[in-house]
Design an enzyme around this catalytic site. Structure first.
Site, PDB file in Angstrom:
ATOM      1  N   ASP A   1      16.532  29.005  33.204  1.00 44.61           N
ATOM      2  CA  ASP A   1      16.097  28.275  31.814  1.00 44.61           C
ATOM      3  C   ASP A   1      15.456  29.623  31.405  1.00 44.61           C
ATOM      4  O   ASP A   1      13.862  29.499  32.038  1.00 44.61           O
ATOM      5  CB  ASP A   1      15.539  26.881  31.634  1.00 44.61           C
TER       6      ASP A   1
ATOM      7  N   MET B   1       7.340  19.979  27.943  1.00 49.29           N
ATOM      8  CA  MET B   1       6.801  21.241  27.932  1.00 49.29           C
ATOM      9  C   MET B   1       5.481  20.639  27.098  1.00 49.29           C
ATOM     10  O   MET B   1       4.774  20.940  26.115  1.00 49.29           O
ATOM     11  CB  MET B   1       6.875  22.983  26.763  1.00 49.29           C
TER      12      MET B   1
ATOM     13  N   ASP C   1      14.909  20.438  24.371  1.00 48.72           N
ATOM     14  CA  ASP C   1      12.651  21.175  24.657  1.00 48.72           C
ATOM     15  C   ASP C   1      12.095  20.390  23.370  1.00 48.72           C
ATOM     16  O   ASP C   1      11.658  20.587  22.519  1.00 48.72           O
ATOM     17  CB  ASP C   1      12.966  22.622  24.121  1.00 48.72           C
TER      18      ASP C   1
ATOM     19  N   MET D   1      11.450  28.772  35.556  1.00 49.67           N
ATOM     20  CA  MET D   1      11.791  29.453  34.160  1.00 49.67           C
ATOM     21  C   MET D   1      11.775  30.722  33.704  1.00 49.67           C
ATOM     22  O   MET D   1      10.767  32.042  35.058  1.00 49.67           O
ATOM     23  CB  MET D   1      10.514  29.047  33.233  1.00 49.67           C
TER      24      MET D   1
ATOM     25  N   HIS E   1      13.450  18.925  28.434  1.00 49.12           N
ATOM     26  CA  HIS E   1      12.636  19.973  29.531  1.00 49.12           C
ATOM     27  C   HIS E   1      11.205  19.226  28.719  1.00 49.12           C
ATOM     28  O   HIS E   1      10.805  19.632  28.048  1.00 49.12           O
ATOM     29  CB  HIS E   1      12.822  21.251  29.145  1.00 49.12           C
TER      30      HIS E   1
ATOM     31  N   MET F   1       8.064  20.332  23.387  1.00 51.52           N
ATOM     32  CA  MET F   1       6.770  20.856  23.086  1.00 51.52           C
ATOM     33  C   MET F   1       5.436  19.899  21.899  1.00 51.52           C
ATOM     34  O   MET F   1       6.000  19.814  21.132  1.00 51.52           O
ATOM     35  CB  MET F   1       6.974  22.206  22.202  1.00 51.52           C
TER      36      MET F   1
ATOM     37  N   HIS G   1      20.352  20.751  26.697  1.00 51.75           N
ATOM     38  CA  HIS G   1      18.682  20.640  27.010  1.00 51.75           C
ATOM     39  C   HIS G   1      17.824  19.817  25.968  1.00 51.75           C
ATOM     40  O   HIS G   1      18.240  20.988  24.765  1.00 51.75           O
ATOM     41  CB  HIS G   1      18.612  21.759  27.954  1.00 51.75           C
TER      42      HIS G   1
ATOM     43  N   SER H   1      20.777  24.941  25.045  1.00 48.58           N
ATOM     44  CA  SER H   1      19.674  24.175  24.207  1.00 48.58           C
ATOM     45  C   SER H   1      19.532  24.357  22.986  1.00 48.58           C
ATOM     46  O   SER H   1      19.713  24.760  22.511  1.00 48.58           O
ATOM     47  CB  SER H   1      18.744  25.016  24.969  1.00 48.58           C
TER      48      SER H   1
HETATM   49  C1  DX5 Z   1      11.580  27.975  26.543  1.00 42.33           C
HETATM   50  C2  DX5 Z   1      12.721  27.023  26.263  1.00 42.33           C
HETATM   51  C3  DX5 Z   1      14.374  27.205  26.495  1.00 42.33           C
HETATM   52  C4  DX5 Z   1      15.109  27.757  25.191  1.00 42.33           C
HETATM   53  C5  DX5 Z   1      15.867  28.503  26.147  1.00 42.33           C
HETATM   54  O1  DX5 Z   1      10.175  27.441  26.031  1.00 42.33           O
HETATM   55  O2  DX5 Z   1      12.046  25.453  27.722  1.00 42.33           O
HETATM   56  O3  DX5 Z   1      15.040  25.934  27.208  1.00 42.33           O
HETATM   57  O4  DX5 Z   1      15.083  27.226  24.480  1.00 42.33           O
HETATM   58  O5  DX5 Z   1      16.249  29.482  24.593  1.00 42.33           O
HETATM   59  P1  DX5 Z   1      16.979  31.222  25.313  1.00 42.33           P
HETATM   60  O6  DX5 Z   1      18.034  30.689  26.275  1.00 42.33           O
HETATM   61  O7  DX5 Z   1      17.467  31.860  23.732  1.00 42.33           O
HETATM   62  O8  DX5 Z   1      16.097  31.698  26.023  1.00 42.33           O
HETATM   63 ZN    ZN Z   2      13.738  24.519  28.149  1.00 45.86          ZN
END
Ligand code: DX5
Ligand code: ZN
Length: 224
Positions: free
Chosen positions: A175, A68, A35, A137, A66, A37, A33, A8
């Site tokens: 994740d 969010m 993220d 998650m 992903h 947000m 990956h 990620s």
């Molecule tokens: C959290 C993200 C994850 C995060 C994982 O909201 O969806 O993908 O980046 O990071 P680690 O592996 O450090 O928990």
């Molecule tokens: Zn993620």
């Protein structure tokens, strides 16, 4: 089939994001990956299609985005156009899940559903025949570097059992908080794809990824 590792980039050093993506790809990452947000669905802001577009030419490794965000459907086209391969959306977002999944598929992208740590597997089951990925998650989404939630492990096992029993073509992705100590737990519980942010980035990317894969594959051999 071995376990897939998805670094990620939320944990990468953003002042040299391109180099970090290249490093992860060279180290054998199966997916990158990403993220996304929106500051509403989770209390953090990260990256959008412009960032994806700028790193897309660096590698052929598939991009796993992903989302969010509160309204995932409004971003599908933008992410499809910049070349993401997977788009996973939360059942907890404010949308018609069935419609969003169809729109992702119609955009030529692999759809997936995501469950927060406390959301029951039942919420995903009606849609599993329509998706390519189920992302469970193991932290409350929003930030990397949080502690792995052991209480989610039974849900991973239940998801694995359901996918196998029904013969579904769904990859099970996990994740949050996945590192050397927790990777074997989720691999043994049945995960196909392990996302890891702070377990891989920003330093010693290749060594971290290799070790994570080693311990995960060893544990996967001990599945019941
Ligand atoms: C959290 C993200 C994850 C995060 C994982 O909201 O969806 O993908 O980046 O990071 P680690 O592996 O450090 O928990
Ligand atoms: Zn993620």
């Amino acid at each position: 089939m071995g376990i897939k590792i998805a670094p990620s980039i939320l944990s990468a050093r953003f002042d040299r994001l391109g180099d970090q993506v290249t490093e992860a790809a060279a180290a054998g990452a199966d997916l990158i990956h990403i993220d996304v947000m929106d500051g509403h669905f989770v209390p953090n802001l990260t990256m959008g299609p412009a960032i994806v577009e700028s790193i897309r030419p660096l590698t052929k490794v598939p991009f796993d985005a992903h989302l969010m965000v509160i309204q995932p459907e409004i971003f599908i086209q933008d992410f499809a156009e910049v070349g993401v391969d997977d788009l996973t959306v939360h059942v907890e977002s404010d949308h018609d899940v069935r419609k969003t999944i169809r729109a992702i598929r119609d955009a030529g992208v692999r759809p997936g559903l995501v469950l927060n740590p406390t959301t029951p597997l039942d919420r995903a089951i009606p849609h599993l025949a329509d998706v390519d990925l189920l992302l469970v998650m193991t932290v409350q989404p929003g930030f990397s570097g949080q502690a792995f939630r052991y209480d989610v492990v039974p849900k991973i096992r239940a998801a694995r059992a359901h996918i196998d029993k029904e013969g579904l073509a769904v990859e099970l992705e996990v994740d949050g908080g996945i590192k050397i100590d927790t990777a074997p737990i989720v691999a043994e519980a049945g995960a196909d794809i392990l996302v890891s942010g702070s377990g891989i980035f920003p330093d010693h990317v290749a060594a971290n990824l290799k070790k994570l894969r080693e311990v995960a594959e060893k544990a996967a051999r001990h599945r019941p």
